[in-house]
Design a protein around this motif. Sequence first.
Motif, PDB file in Angstrom:
ATOM      1  N   GLN A  70      45.250  51.534  37.662  1.00 41.25           N
ATOM      2  CA  GLN A  70      44.074  51.786  38.495  1.00 41.25           C
ATOM      3  C   GLN A  70      42.761  51.739  37.725  1.00 41.25           C
ATOM      4  N   LYS A  71      42.743  52.356  36.536  1.00 39.34           N
ATOM      5  CA  LYS A  71      41.485  52.387  35.796  1.00 39.34           C
ATOM      6  C   LYS A  71      41.025  50.971  35.445  1.00 39.34           C
ATOM      7  N   MET A  72      41.979  50.132  35.049  1.00 37.09           N
ATOM      8  CA  MET A  72      41.625  48.750  34.714  1.00 37.09           C
ATOM      9  C   MET A  72      41.151  47.989  35.945  1.00 37.09           C
ATOM     10  N   VAL A  73      41.736  48.292  37.097  1.00 41.63           N
ATOM     11  CA  VAL A  73      41.312  47.642  38.340  1.00 41.63           C
ATOM     12  C   VAL A  73      39.861  48.033  38.647  1.00 41.63           C
ATOM     13  N   VAL A  74      39.552  49.319  38.502  1.00 42.73           N
ATOM     14  CA  VAL A  74      38.182  49.793  38.728  1.00 42.73           C
ATOM     15  C   VAL A  74      37.223  49.079  37.774  1.00 42.73           C
ATOM     16  N   ASP A  75      37.620  48.956  36.504  1.00 36.33           N
ATOM     17  CA  ASP A  75      36.790  48.254  35.517  1.00 36.33           C
ATOM     18  C   ASP A  75      36.584  46.791  35.928  1.00 36.33           C
ATOM     19  N   ALA A  76      37.630  46.182  36.449  1.00 40.32           N
ATOM     20  CA  ALA A  76      37.552  44.774  36.866  1.00 40.32           C
ATOM     21  C   ALA A  76      36.598  44.606  38.044  1.00 40.32           C
ATOM     22  N   ILE A  77      36.667  45.520  39.004  1.00 39.98           N
ATOM     23  CA  ILE A  77      35.770  45.459  40.166  1.00 39.98           C
ATOM     24  C   ILE A  77      34.318  45.647  39.679  1.00 39.98           C
ATOM     25  N   THR A  78      34.133  46.571  38.758  1.00 39.38           N
ATOM     26  CA  THR A  78      32.809  46.800  38.173  1.00 39.38           C
ATOM     27  C   THR A  78      32.314  45.525  37.476  1.00 39.38           C
ATOM     28  N   ALA A  79      33.231  44.820  36.831  1.00 38.41           N
ATOM     29  CA  ALA A  79      32.881  43.585  36.110  1.00 38.41           C
ATOM     30  C   ALA A  79      32.605  42.423  37.071  1.00 38.41           C
ATOM     31  N   GLY A  80      32.963  42.585  38.347  1.00 37.11           N
ATOM     32  CA  GLY A  80      32.634  41.541  39.306  1.00 37.11           C
ATOM     33  C   GLY A  80      33.784  40.997  40.132  1.00 37.11           C
ATOM     34  N   ALA A  81      34.996  41.515  39.936  1.00 37.66           N
ATOM     35  CA  ALA A  81      36.112  41.065  40.776  1.00 37.66           C
ATOM     36  C   ALA A  81      35.865  41.542  42.208  1.00 37.66           C
ATOM     37  N   LYS A  82      36.335  40.767  43.183  1.00 34.53           N
ATOM     38  CA  LYS A  82      36.062  41.061  44.592  1.00 34.53           C
ATOM     39  C   LYS A  82      37.146  41.897  45.263  1.00 34.53           C
ATOM     40  N   ASP A  83      38.348  41.893  44.727  1.00 32.89           N
ATOM     41  CA  ASP A  83      39.456  42.602  45.351  1.00 32.89           C
ATOM     42  C   ASP A  83      40.584  42.680  44.322  1.00 32.89           C
ATOM     43  N   TYR A  84      41.663  43.360  44.687  1.00 34.22           N
ATOM     44  CA  TYR A  84      42.803  43.401  43.774  1.00 34.22           C
ATOM     45  C   TYR A  84      44.106  43.427  44.561  1.00 34.22           C
ATOM     46  N   LEU A  85      45.148  42.942  43.929  1.00 42.87           N
ATOM     47  CA  LEU A  85      46.491  42.918  44.507  1.00 42.87           C
ATOM     48  C   LEU A  85      47.419  43.635  43.546  1.00 42.87           C
ATOM     49  N   VAL A  86      48.360  44.374  44.096  1.00 45.15           N
ATOM     50  CA  VAL A  86      49.323  45.085  43.264  1.00 45.15           C
ATOM     51  C   VAL A  86      50.651  44.339  43.293  1.00 45.15           C
ATOM     52  N   LYS A  87      51.268  44.215  42.103  1.00 45.25           N
ATOM     53  CA  LYS A  87      52.580  43.581  42.004  1.00 45.25           C
ATOM     54  C   LYS A  87      53.652  44.618  42.306  1.00 45.25           C
ATOM     55  N   PRO A  88      54.789  44.239  42.845  1.00 42.86           N
ATOM     56  CA  PRO A  88      55.136  42.888  43.327  1.00 42.86           C
ATOM     57  C   PRO A  88      54.294  42.515  44.546  1.00 42.86           C
ATOM     58  N   PHE A  89      54.005  41.222  44.671  1.00 38.49           N
ATOM     59  CA  PHE A  89      53.103  40.761  45.712  1.00 38.49           C
ATOM     60  C   PHE A  89      53.699  40.857  47.110  1.00 38.49           C
ATOM     61  N   ASP A  90      52.880  41.327  48.037  1.00 38.17           N
ATOM     62  CA  ASP A  90      53.229  41.338  49.450  1.00 38.17           C
ATOM     63  C   ASP A  90      52.499  40.143  50.053  1.00 38.17           C
ATOM     64  N   GLU A  91      53.256  39.198  50.597  1.00 36.60           N
ATOM     65  CA  GLU A  91      52.677  37.938  51.060  1.00 36.60           C
ATOM     66  C   GLU A  91      51.501  38.132  52.019  1.00 36.60           C
ATOM     67  N   SER A  92      51.662  38.997  53.012  1.00 35.59           N
ATOM     68  CA  SER A  92      50.583  39.169  53.994  1.00 35.59           C
ATOM     69  C   SER A  92      49.336  39.789  53.352  1.00 35.59           C
ATOM     70  N   ARG A  93      49.547  40.681  52.391  1.00 38.99           N
ATOM     71  CA  ARG A  93      48.418  41.301  51.689  1.00 38.99           C
ATOM     72  C   ARG A  93      47.678  40.270  50.826  1.00 38.99           C
ATOM     73  N   VAL A  94      48.426  39.368  50.197  1.00 37.44           N
ATOM     74  CA  VAL A  94      47.811  38.310  49.384  1.00 37.44           C
ATOM     75  C   VAL A  94      46.921  37.439  50.263  1.00 37.44           C
ATOM     76  N   ILE A  95      47.464  36.980  51.388  1.00 34.79           N
ATOM     77  CA  ILE A  95      46.721  36.092  52.292  1.00 34.79           C
ATOM     78  C   ILE A  95      45.485  36.799  52.849  1.00 34.79           C
ATOM     79  N   GLU A  96      45.665  38.056  53.224  1.00 31.01           N
ATOM     80  CA  GLU A  96      44.553  38.845  53.773  1.00 31.01           C
ATOM     81  C   GLU A  96      43.417  38.966  52.741  1.00 31.01           C
ATOM     82  N   ALA A  97      43.762  39.287  51.505  1.00 33.56           N
ATOM     83  CA  ALA A  97      42.761  39.439  50.446  1.00 33.56           C
ATOM     84  C   ALA A  97      42.060  38.110  50.163  1.00 33.56           C
ATOM     85  N   VAL A  98      42.839  37.034  50.074  1.00 30.61           N
ATOM     86  CA  VAL A  98      42.271  35.707  49.795  1.00 30.61           C
ATOM     87  C   VAL A  98      41.296  35.316  50.910  1.00 30.61           C
TER      88      VAL A  98
END
Length: 119
Positions: free
Chosen positions: A86-114
Amino acid sequence: MARILVVDDAKFMRLTLTNILENANHEVVSEAENGKEAVELYKKLRPDLVTMDITMPEMNGLEAVKEIKENDPQAKIIMCSAMGQQKMVVDAITAGAKDYLVKPFDESRVIEAVNRVLR
């Protein structure tokens, strides 16, 4: 249809994401195994979107996001992380990432985020 760069040090994860994205009619223009490769491919290919793993050799996803955003402030990046990062995800969003996905990937969540990030 979007042109997407898939970045993950695990071939299996790249394959999984590529299949999900192609099933949703997106084009995976290239894959990278580490952040350094991701930055080089981003500059060369200018994809519409990047899926970026956090933990990778040579250059991690966080450093790669920062470098890509310096080159292209409009870059659209979705972080991919294992549970408990989580902390790294927060850092990534701060750095400019728009969203995040957690592994293992959930297909519908991937498509929704994209789709949300591409809008």
